[in-house]
Design a protein around this motif. Structure first.
Motif: not given
Lengths: 791, 633
Positions: B239-251
């Protein structure tokens, strides 16, 4: 544009609602907000209503936004704030806030200075400045319906300078934040949690052991009486408050000195101070009253009669001096200028030496005069640094070389910390101190003997990598080719070997300097321990010039007016404005201005004077610095005149002692390390019959019938300074007129052989004021320094 | 291990993993989560391994250490084989029999089965047990089934397919839209729409952004976050990886308490494995997207569950909340835009991406779709973690899954939302539970604690218990919370000790409003809830304490006394056990308690044989003058 209580007001970007309201004269009660600190939102008194925002946002943390509609006052808000304040006051002794008679009582309260603990209405050190009181009065709180709970915490009085009574603390967090955010120290923090939360040090250590520097910033921001300066907590409001400049070091902090009963009671930093912005250090904040109010202060002139110093009148003493000085030839007389003299006194002293005695034998009693000033004059044309405190704050990299800046110039660390918060890299070369490490990114532990090798190595890296400002070097500098040639055959590894660092480490340091142009180098007294301090300065200049930023070298002068005394020409080889004594134009200009003949021969320096005195070549010495380190050489001197504010070891041999004034009793100007000419303002009258130094000199000149000393005020002297000294045109920072071409110094000249340009007898003044050890007069300071300096 | 760099590679791997499963083997799933470990699961597993070797069944049986099934009360738990024969309360001594009977011969051992407290029927299979039967386990779909330390297990169950789908066929915009459309609301308690939060963060243009999984579970009695982190860590990471991808987070950070060592361990393994497989790190699944996750251990402050305090803690500062705005989505950890969600929210994300919006919204209520997890504890027969669709009634949870109140007493109140939640009376038992309904009633969802209280509970005592918790856990920053909760607690203590005044109720109400309106963070703003709701629903109890100096539930020590009735047969047990020698009486004669000596420890009440039941608790008396003198001056 936003609306507060129906009124449209302008706001600047980034301001909070509270700031906008205050700027527009709308009062919102608050306790934790402070203009020097980041918003915190803890006290919950500044709660307001904002359209489209849920609940009651605090004005102090909410950023102002376009079109916002704010209500700062209505019945609901008033009640809410009142209830919150009621909670705060249920834990804070509040009879002083609630009592109907409080105004009346303030007139007649008795002084309970022996009591450490605050229990009720008359026993609070902050009663006259209590911010809680203001808020309580504004909210009209008359009764606390919640049972009052005294926390019963022990008084904390073990540490020097200030008392801590956390029974009065409302946990606004200002002290914690100022220590962390502004001072960069972080000695204190919130400890424990819930209702037991309290301000304290890590593991409950004492403040001395917890890294506190006793700058007093926490005391100044405390809105209650929880933190109070022990020396002045019971004095109440002062009769008057005078803003003046602190002369105890060269930073040039503006202080508000509080006077009562013709005594200096307390000192607080001035928020408008251009160098200190409301900050101070342990000396300025806490030590001044004890220093200037001491009972041993000299009150009347003393002359030697039958082998003993006995009191005399000014006339008698001045006549004696005039008579005796008249006997000596110019070569036989020497003048020692105290680095604490005002510009006016220093100017008149050198004028008197040159015009009255016809000698250039005048020097500042400071390790930083002589070769250090000479080096600066050679590189820059003036004996000063090029950087300002603003330059520190806006720098991208800062190098502190050979200075324990946290002890010698604590207030500068505020600027360093500020720069660092904005992303600057701070590198410390030289003596380390575990507290300064909190604001240093890169520690380079190199002994003074390693400064030259290290700096040469850096220089080589800059040149070899062509990482220098080529345009600047081509257009503004001389001698690049010879510098390059001198570096060409140098082996980097071999060069830096004596400093004990690896090539990688030096590379890393160099790359920091390469990163950006806006650099600042602060060098301190440790360079005097290097094999050749003058050449350390040349190298520092080389580095700055190669980076195209000649503006950024700050010599960390120690004493209050070392800079000014030099600017005024109290030097054997320079006239006022660092014009050489052999400079014909300058000499004739001055001769015209002073209507007198000037001696052509350069004078001898301080250390030479002392040596000459030892050999009996010097017959008379005029010492304004209160004391000098080594008096054994002086027994051969025929006649010694001394200016001082305290008895000193020189009393054994002085023939005449003039009681001078402390900087708190004097009008005039002094010049800080950033070349800022600032006013001194007399806070109280001089002690006894004491006179300002410039007046004493005028008096003697008058007795000797030397013309050009008929001044009646320090202003008149300053006016003359402005006329004859091209550097000084008034108050504020004077700018060195940059040379058409700066000189890069080749490294061949710098082969590190031990030079004898600096005398070991040179005094360093970090703990001294006018020849006396401040720690002798302020016991708490002694306690602090002993701990800090590893005593 | 070769990194998985495409959707096909994952599919291939999954197929090969499924192929590799030995279908001849009986799988024994033993719960090895913290709860069952505490009741001896590790010894059970140990003995089981040895016993299998001894009886030569090594190659016929596979032991799988699985995550929490939520039924910790009955642990250690074991589910055998495809049909999940459910053994409970296992002891190492039971193991040889299980191996020789069930595993070798398929004979079910009756005495180890779960017995329904209502029907007294022994239930053989897990799925038939009412505790599980009434649940819809989505978020907990894999916990208890897979080995949390094995990424392969997770992949076999369809893990990381959502990530593949998101990275290969969806734009970040589409992902956020899908999450918004699903109506997913933050499972940490606030219920803020997750999609909206992500959108804010996505719209801030900066180079670095962060995502954080909040696993700082601190409510007394709640342990669903722990169970999820321990039992299925990969679903949180996915879930975190998907969320990070969606908002553009790298960490990303997973913030988890140091008191949850097993969760930390399993998450660490999961992160390491995910990096090995290429689900974390550079160029994830060949999409060009880089993302890393670090674990940050908290030191156990309740307030660190508050998002701004949590971020302060991550940055190494004291865990103290700061006012918002700026919201974390604009300026969060290290001053960068940050999305912070509860671990359960992250777990829901991968499910929604995988199964679609319609699947998600088919469960729950219109405004609160999906399932929610409750930690049902207190005076209920079956305690444990229960995942039900939003909108399930209290009755279904307490009487369905929980099988009613212990000792068949009457239900008095249900407390939801942790220490800052509210106490709801039994009349509201048929209310469907979702975010909004709970708020309407004065309680809140919180992280899902549900404490069931029977008729012997004093509501004043309960309110003061919860307040003492929040009071002690206040960070001390803002004055209303730090001082106000303490003042309220003092008043409650006074009421409990029989010194309450009529005005105290108004004072409490006024203080509660001040604290709610003026406090900085959620902890303070909600801290008065237990008092407000008990005042609202159980005012008569407060009044009894104040006016009659009586505690109707016979709980408040200062308001009760122990007396021995005529039923006493003079057996002398109470006299013998009394720690202060307050009981007098001759053998076979009526005993008497000397009230001036009695410390109200209740020992006599407990030791009096039930068939006699001579010791009684009474309340409703006024303190005599003499007692006042002793106790109060």
């Amino acid at each position: 544009m936003l609306t507060i209580n129906g009124k449209e007001v302008e706001f600047r970007e980034g301001a909070t609602v509270l700031e906008v309201a205050r700027d527009n004269g709308i009062y919102i009660p608050s306790l934790c907000a402070h203009k020097e600190l980041f918003p915190f939102g803890a006290c919950r008194l500044c709660l307001v209503k904002i359209e489209h925002m849920r609940g009651f946002p605090p004005a102090c943390t909410t950023p102002a936004a376009e079109g916002m509609k704010v209500i700062t006052e209505d019945k609901e808000l008033h009640n809410l704030r009142k209830n919150v304040l009621e909670l705060i006051l249920s834990e804070h002794p509040n009879s002083c806030l609630m009592c109907d008679q409080k105004e009346l009582c303030a007139k007649y309260y008795i002084c309970p200075p022996k009591s450490g603990r605050v229990t009720g209405c008359t026993f609070c050190p902050a009663r006259d400045r209590c911010e809680l009181r203001k808020v309580t009065e504004y909210l009209g709180l008359k009764e606390i319906r919640i049972p009052f709970k005294y926390k019963g915490l022990p008084m904390e009085r073990e540490d020097p300078f200030f008392d801590r009574d956390y029974n009065l603390c409302i946990l606004c967090g200002r002290c914690v934040r100022v220590c962390q955010e502004v001072r960069g120290i972080g000695a204190i923090a919130f400890t424990k949690r819930g209702h037991d939360t309290k301000i304290g040090t890590a593991f409950g250590k004492s403040y001395l052991d917890g890294g506190c520097r006793f700058c007093g910033a926490c005391v100044d921001v405390c809105p209650t009486g929880a933190l109070s300066a022990r020396g002045s907590k019971w004095h109440g409001l002062p009769e008057r408050e005078v803003t003046t400049t602190c002369a105890l070091c060269s930073v040039g902090c503006r202080l508000k000195l509080e006077a009562k009963w013709e005594k200096v009671m307390a000192a607080r930093p001035d928020e408008e101070g251009p160098a200190n912005h409301g900050q101070a250090c342990v000396k300025g904040r806490f030590c001044i009253p004890a220093l200037v109010n001491d009972a041993e202060r000299l009150k009347y002139p003393l002359i030697r009669k039958e082998g003993r110093l006995v009191p005399a009148g000014w006339e008698e003493a001045a006549e004696l001096v005039a008579k005796r000085l008249g006997r000596y030839s110019p070569k036989e007389v020497g003048f020692v200028a105290s680095p604490f003299l005002t510009n006016e006194a220093a100017y008149l002293l050198q004028k008197f030496a040159r015009v009255g005695m016809g000698t250039n034998n005048i020097d500042i009693a400071s390790a930083f005069s002589g070769p250090v000033i000479d080096a600066h004059v050679r590189c820059l044309g003036v004996g000063a640094g090029t950087g300002t405190i603003e330059d520190i704050e806006s720098a991208d990299w800062i190098i502190i070389l050979g200075a324990d800046i946290l002890t010698s110039h604590p207030v500068l660390t505020v600027s360093i910390n500020k720069a660092r918060r904005q992303g600057a890299t701070v590198c410390l070369i030289g003596p380390e101190n575990d507290i300064i490490l909190r604001m240093v990114d890169n520690l380079v532990p190199v002994q003074p003997s390693g400064y030259l090798p290290l700096l040469s190595g850096i220089l080589k890296i800059l040149v070899d990598r062509e990482a220098f400002d080529k345009d600047f070097v081509a257009s503004r500098c001389n001698g690049f080719e010879s510098l390059k040639r001198s570096l060409h055959d140098m082996d980097l590894e071999e060069t830096i070997a004596p400093c004990g660092l690896s090539v990688d480490r030096v590379m890393e340091l160099a790359s920091q300097i390469l990163k950006s142009k806006r650099g600042c180098i602060l060098y301190g007294s440790k360079i005097l321990e290097s094999s050749n301090p003058q050449q350390v300065i040349y190298l520092l200049f080389n580095i700055l010039l190669l980076r195209g930023s000649h503006l950024g070298l700050i010599p960390l002068r120690i004493a209050g007016n070392e800079q000014g005394a030099g600017d005024m020409g109290a030097l054997p080889n320079f006239l006022p404005g660092y014009r050489d004594v052999s400079d014909k134009d300058a000499v004739s200009e001055l001769e015209e201005a002073w209507s007198a003949k000037l001696p052509a021969e350069p004078g001898v320096s301080y250390s030479e004077m002392i040596r000459a005195a030892g050999k009996g070549a010097l017959k008379a010495l005029y010492i304004t610095s209160g004391s000098i380190p080594d008096k054994t050489h002086l027994s051969q001197v025929d006649f010694i005149v001394l200016h001082g504010i305290y008895p000193s070891p020189l009393f054994e041999i002085a023939d005449v002692v003039f009681p001078s004034v402390a900087f708190t009793e004097e009008d005039g100007t002094i010049t800080s390390l950033e070349r800022r000419v600032q006013r001194l303002a007399a806070v109280v009258k001089p002690v006894g019959m004491a006179l300002p130094d410039w007046k004493i000199i005028c008096l003697i000149a008058e007795k000797m019938k030397v013309a050009g000393f008929g001044f009646t005020s320090a202003e008149e002297v300053f006016d003359e300074i402005c006329r004859v000294n091209p550097l000084i045109s008034g108050h504020g920072i004077w700018s060195p007129r940059p040379l058409a071409k700066f000189a890069l110094t080749p490294v061949e000249e710098l082969m590190w052989k031990k030079s004898d340009v600096v005398s070991e007898e040179m005094p360093l003044y970090s703990l001294y004021y006018r020849g006396i050890d401040i720690t002798e007069k302020v016991h708490d300071l002694k306690l602090f320094y002993e701990r800090v300096l590893g005593g | 291990m070769k990194k998985i760099n495409s959707v096909f590679a994952l599919e291939e791997l999954r197929n090969s993993l499924i192929q590799a499963i030995d279908r001849q083997k009986t799988v024994v799933r033993v719960c090895s989560s913290t709860g069952c470990r505490a009741s001896g699961a590790m010894q059970v597993i140990d003995v089981l391994g040895k016993e299998l070797t001894r009886q030569g069944l090594d190659d016929k049986v596979e032991i799988k250490k699985v995550g929490c099934r939520g039924f910790c009360e009955k642990g250690p738990l074991m589910a055998v084989g495809p049909k999940n024969i459910f053994y409970q309360k296992l002891k190492p001594a039971d193991i040889p029999e299980i191996v020789s009977e069930t595993l070798a011969n398929g004979i079910i051992i009756d005495r180890l089965l779960y017995e329904d407290p209502e029907t007294k029927e022994k239930i053989r299979y897990e799925s038939d047990i009412p505790f599980f039967k009434k649940q819809v386990r989505n978020v907990f779909g894999r916990t208890g089934k897979i080995n949390p330390a094995s990424i392969d297990d997770y992949i076999v169950e369809g893990g990381y397919t959502a990530l593949c789908k998101a990275l290969s066929s969806m734009t970040s915009q589409e992902i956020i839209e899908m999450i918004s459309d699903s109506g997913l609301r933050g499972r940490g308690g606030g219920g803020f729409p997750t999609g909206a939060k992500w959108k804010f963060c996505r719209n801030v243009a900066t180079d670095t952004k962060y995502v954080i999984a909040n696993g700082d579970e601190g409510d007394p009695g709640a342990f669903m976050d722990r169970s999820l982190m321990e039992g299925d860590p990969h679903c949180i990471l996915e879930g975190m990886i998907i969320g990070a991808y969606a908002i553009g987070a790298s960490e990303g950070y997973v913030y988890v308490r140091a008191e949850y060592p097993l969760a930390v361990q399993h998450l660490s393994i999961a992160i390491k494995k995910a990096e090995e497989y290429g689900f974390l790190g550079k160029n994830i699944l060949g999409s060009g997207f880089d993302f890393n996750i670090k674990i940050k251990m908290g030191a156990g402050a309740f307030v660190c569950g508050e998002e701004t305090a949590l971020m302060a803690s991550i940055m190494g500062k004291r865990g103290m909340p700061r006012p918002r705005p700026p919201f974390p989505a604009v300026s969060g950890v290290w001053g960068r835009p940050t999305v912070i969600n509860n671990v359960k929210t992250w777990a829901n994300v991968s499910l929604i991406i995988k199964n679609g919006v319609d699947w998600f919204t088919s469960l729950g209520t219109e405004k609160s779709p999906g399932t929610t997890i409750f930690s049902v504890v207190g005076n209920v027969k079956n305690t444990g973690l229960v995942e039900v669709p939003m909108g399930t009634t209290f009755r279904d949870i307490i009487y369905g899954c929980g099988r009613g109140i212990q000792d068949d007493k009457a239900l008095k109140a249900v407390q939801t939302g942790g220490p800052a939640g509210g106490c709801l009376p039994s009349e509201l038992i048929d209310t469907p539970v979702d975010f909004d309904r709970l708020l309407e009633m004065g309680a809140m969802m919180g992280s899902g604690g549900m404490i069931v209280m029977d008729e012997d509970t004093c509501m004043v005592d309960i309110a003061s218990y919860f307040l003492s918790f929040t009071q002690a856990e206040s960070c001390g920053k803002c004055s209303p919370c730090r001082i106000g909760t303490k003042v309220m607690l003092d008043i409650l203590e006074r009421i409990k000790s029989g010194q309450g005044e009529e005005e105290d109720l108004d004072r409490l109400a006024e203080l509660a409003v001040t604290i709610r309106n003026a406090s900085l963070c959620g902890l303070g703003q909600t801290a008065p809830n237990p008092v407000l709701t008990t005042l609202r629903y159980f005012r008569d109890e407060y009044e009894a304490h104040i006016r009659d100096k009586s505690c109707p539930a016979l709980v408040c020590k200062d308001l009760i006394k122990y007396v021995i009735s005529e039923k006493c047969v003079g057996c002398g047990i109470c006299k013998k056990k009394c720690p202060v020698g307050a009981i007098n009486g001759k053998k076979k004669e009526l005993h008497v308690i000397d009230q001036s000596l009695c410390v109200k420890c209740g020992t006599c009440y407990q030791v009096c044989p039930p068939k006699i039941g001579a010791v009684e608790k009474v309340t409703g008396f006024r303190k005599s003058e003499r007692e006042m003198t002793n106790a109060d001056y």
